[in-house]
Structure formats: structure tokens, C-alpha cells
Motif scaffolding. Structure first.
Motif, PDB file in Angstrom:
ATOM      1  N   SER A   1      -5.109   3.201   3.423  1.00  0.00           N
ATOM      2  CA  SER A   1      -3.926   3.079   2.547  1.00  0.00           C
ATOM      3  C   SER A   1      -3.816   2.150   1.530  1.00  0.00           C
ATOM      4  CB  SER A   1      -2.673   3.124   3.627  1.00  0.00           C
ATOM      5  OG  SER A   1      -2.682   4.245   4.774  1.00  0.00           O
TER       6      SER A   1
ATOM      7  N   CYS B   1      -5.792   2.899  -1.415  1.00  0.00           N
ATOM      8  CA  CYS B   1      -5.085   4.032  -2.135  1.00  0.00           C
ATOM      9  C   CYS B   1      -3.887   3.309  -3.177  1.00  0.00           C
ATOM     10  CB  CYS B   1      -4.491   4.950  -1.309  1.00  0.00           C
ATOM     11  SG  CYS B   1      -5.538   6.090  -0.690  1.00  0.00           S
ATOM     12  N   ASP B   2      -3.320   2.588  -2.733  1.00  0.00           N
ATOM     13  CA  ASP B   2      -2.201   1.841  -3.365  1.00  0.00           C
ATOM     14  C   ASP B   2      -2.737   1.109  -4.484  1.00  0.00           C
ATOM     15  OD1 ASP B   2      -0.190   2.743  -1.551  1.00  0.00           O
ATOM     16  OD2 ASP B   2      -0.114   0.900  -0.333  1.00  0.00           O
TER      17      ASP B   2
ATOM     18  N   ARG C   1      -4.118   3.369  -7.320  1.00  0.00           N
ATOM     19  CA  ARG C   1      -2.776   4.017  -7.913  1.00  0.00           C
ATOM     20  C   ARG C   1      -2.355   3.248  -9.034  1.00  0.00           C
ATOM     21  NH1 ARG C   1      -1.241   7.027  -3.102  1.00  0.00           N
ATOM     22  NH2 ARG C   1      -0.152   5.292  -2.424  1.00  0.00           N
TER      23      ARG C   1
ATOM     24  N   ARG D   1      -5.748  10.817   1.957  1.00  0.00           N
ATOM     25  CA  ARG D   1      -4.542  10.229   1.742  1.00  0.00           C
ATOM     26  C   ARG D   1      -3.810  10.618   0.310  1.00  0.00           C
ATOM     27  NH1 ARG D   1      -6.957   8.226   5.506  1.00  0.00           N
ATOM     28  NH2 ARG D   1      -6.273   7.265   7.176  1.00  0.00           N
TER      29      ARG D   1
ATOM     30  N   ALA E   1      -0.394  12.504  -0.230  1.00  0.00           N
ATOM     31  CA  ALA E   1       0.503  12.043  -1.413  1.00  0.00           C
ATOM     32  C   ALA E   1       0.983  12.683  -2.750  1.00  0.00           C
ATOM     33  CB  ALA E   1       0.264  10.591  -1.744  1.00  0.00           C
TER      34      ALA E   1
END
Length: 247
Positions: A59, A62-63, A66, A92, A96
Motif C-alpha cells: 500500500s 502504491c501511494d 501515484r 491495489r 483504487a
């Protein structure tokens, strides 16, 4: 015809840092922008604590992805643990509604549904971790000869194995992006466990085999990079049913 520019985010194997991919920047064509991903607790992020839980690490990555700002055209590549992280990130990102990679490239890792964490060395057993490093034959001898460097390597490797142990496979709909798999003929991973990546996509799939063991990406770097260029440029890849017998 010039290929479309593409950013290739590369995730390291257990115990390694982003430096394992630095050579690729000069060895892949200019239209492939190699971006090695540094994990917390190593390399340029050594001051940060390691993240030892798979869900939290995927996670967080992924943040960070992005926020990178290069998601118009990109692909995810990972070797060993890095392949598992790339898979978890893709799942993930799909959940999202974020832009998905053009392709998921998994190297030297059994399919998520076929992982066996029971064979991982003990979490705090230095002897088992050292034996595993020796078996995989991907660690320079200088590391074993330097107690401080070896300590850092073992601590990072132990944390990464805990990441892998915390992974739990959840069956989901196949991805609608291509999945390309790279494997070593001499690796201990069963060919069927590599071929099982096929179930993770409902579009293109490929499986390429290379001479060498778990670190075939170093032992056969030229051939691996040639395959990556071919795959990312959209050329058709043949899919063998099983690992060819080395002669």
C-alpha cells in the motif's frame, strides 16, 4: 518506427536495494526509463525503518507510485520478492481505480497462488539466512567478509522474509493487463509454479526461461535485457509449456 516512451519501475529482491538495477539504465534503450524502486530501510532510505508487513508495504509503495507523476505509460518489474510486491501493487491500483501498468513483469518468483512460505529460513536465525544467501549465489563474497555489511544484509533479509511470510493469497478476477514471467532453468522453483502466473491475467501471457539459478538476471543480464526490450516493445513472445532441459 520509434517505440513509445515507457517508465519501468523495478522492485528489488529480498535483502537488496535499488542499486541492483542501476546498470540497466545504461543497458536498455533510451525509450525505456528505468526507475529502480528503493524500499524503506536500505540504500538511500537506510534511515527509515523496514516495513515488515506485505499489505502495509504494498500500500505504501502504491501511494509513492501515484505521487511519482509518470503514470501515462509504465510497467512494473520485480525479481523474487519484488515480483510479489509488483503483483500486490497492481491489485491495489486496480481496486483504487488508478492507472494500471502496461504490463506486469515477474522474475524468479512462484505465482502468488503457488507460494510456499514454510520453506523460508527462520526469522532470527543468522545461520539459516547465511545458508540461504550462499544457496542463491547472488551475494558478493565481500559481503560475507565484512561483519558490518553482513549484519545489515541479514537484518534487511530477515525483514524482507517476514514481508513474504505475511503475504496471503486472495483469489480475484484475472488482471486485464499482460503478465510476463522470467525464470531460471537452475532455480529451485518448480516450473509449474512459474507457469501458474498464467491464471493471473485474461489477456497476454509469456514465460521465458534462461540459463542460471535464482539470480539468472545477473548471470544472463544481456539476454534478460534483450527479452525485456522485446516484451515491452510489444513483440509476440512464445510460451513454452515447461522448463527446457539444460544441455
Amino acid at each position: 518506427m520509434q517505440a513509445e516512451p515507457l517508465t519501468l519501475f523495478c522492485l528489488p529482491c529480498a535483502g537488496a536495494s535499488a542499486t541492483m538495477y542501476l546498470r540497466w539504465k545504461a543497458r536498455l534503450p533510451g525509450w525505456i526509463d528505468v526507475q529502480p524502486v528503493e524500499l524503506p530501510g536500505r540504500g538511500t532510505r537506510l534511515a527509515e525503518p523496514c516495513v515488515e508487513d506485505f499489505e502495509r508495504l504494498a500500500s505504501r509503495l502504491c501511494d509513492e507510485l501515484r505521487g511519482h507523476g509518470r503514470l501515462e505509460s509504465y510497467a512494473l518489474f520485480g525479481h523474487s520478492m519484488g515480483a510479489l510486491l509488483a503483483y500486490g501493487m497492481t491489485q491495489r491500483l486496480r481496486a483504487a481505480g488508478a492507472p494500471l501498468p502496461r504490463a506486469l513483469l515477474a522474475s524468479g518468483s512462484p505465482a502468488p497462488a503457488r507460494r510456499d512460505t514454510q520453506g523460508l529460513p527462520g526469522k532470527h536465525d543468522d545461520a539459516a539466512l547465511i545458508a540461504d544467501l550462499r544457496r542463491q549465489d547472488g551475494t558478493p563474497e565481500e559481503v560475507f567478509a565484512n561483519p558490518e555489511l553482513l549484519r545489515i544484509t541479514l537484518d534487511t533479509l530477515g525483514a524482507d522474509y517476514r514481508v513474504c511470510e505475511s503475504f496471503g493469497y486472495r483469489e480475484s478476477a484475472p488482471l486485464n493487463i499482460p503478465v510476463h514471467v522470467l525464470a531460471g532453468r537452475g532455480d529451485a522453483i518448480e516450473p509449474a509454479c512459474m507457469a501458474a502466473w498464467r491464471q493471473e491475467t485474461d489477456v497476454a501471457f509469456s514465460l521465458d526461461w534462461f540459463d542460471g539459478g535464482h539470480f539468472f538476471i545477473r548471470q544472463q543480464e544481456r539476454q534478460v535485457l534483450s527479452a525485456l526490450e522485446r516484451i515491452l516493445s510489444g513483440q509476440r513472445v512464445e510460451v513454452p509449456d515447461a522448463a527446457p532441459v539444460a544441455t
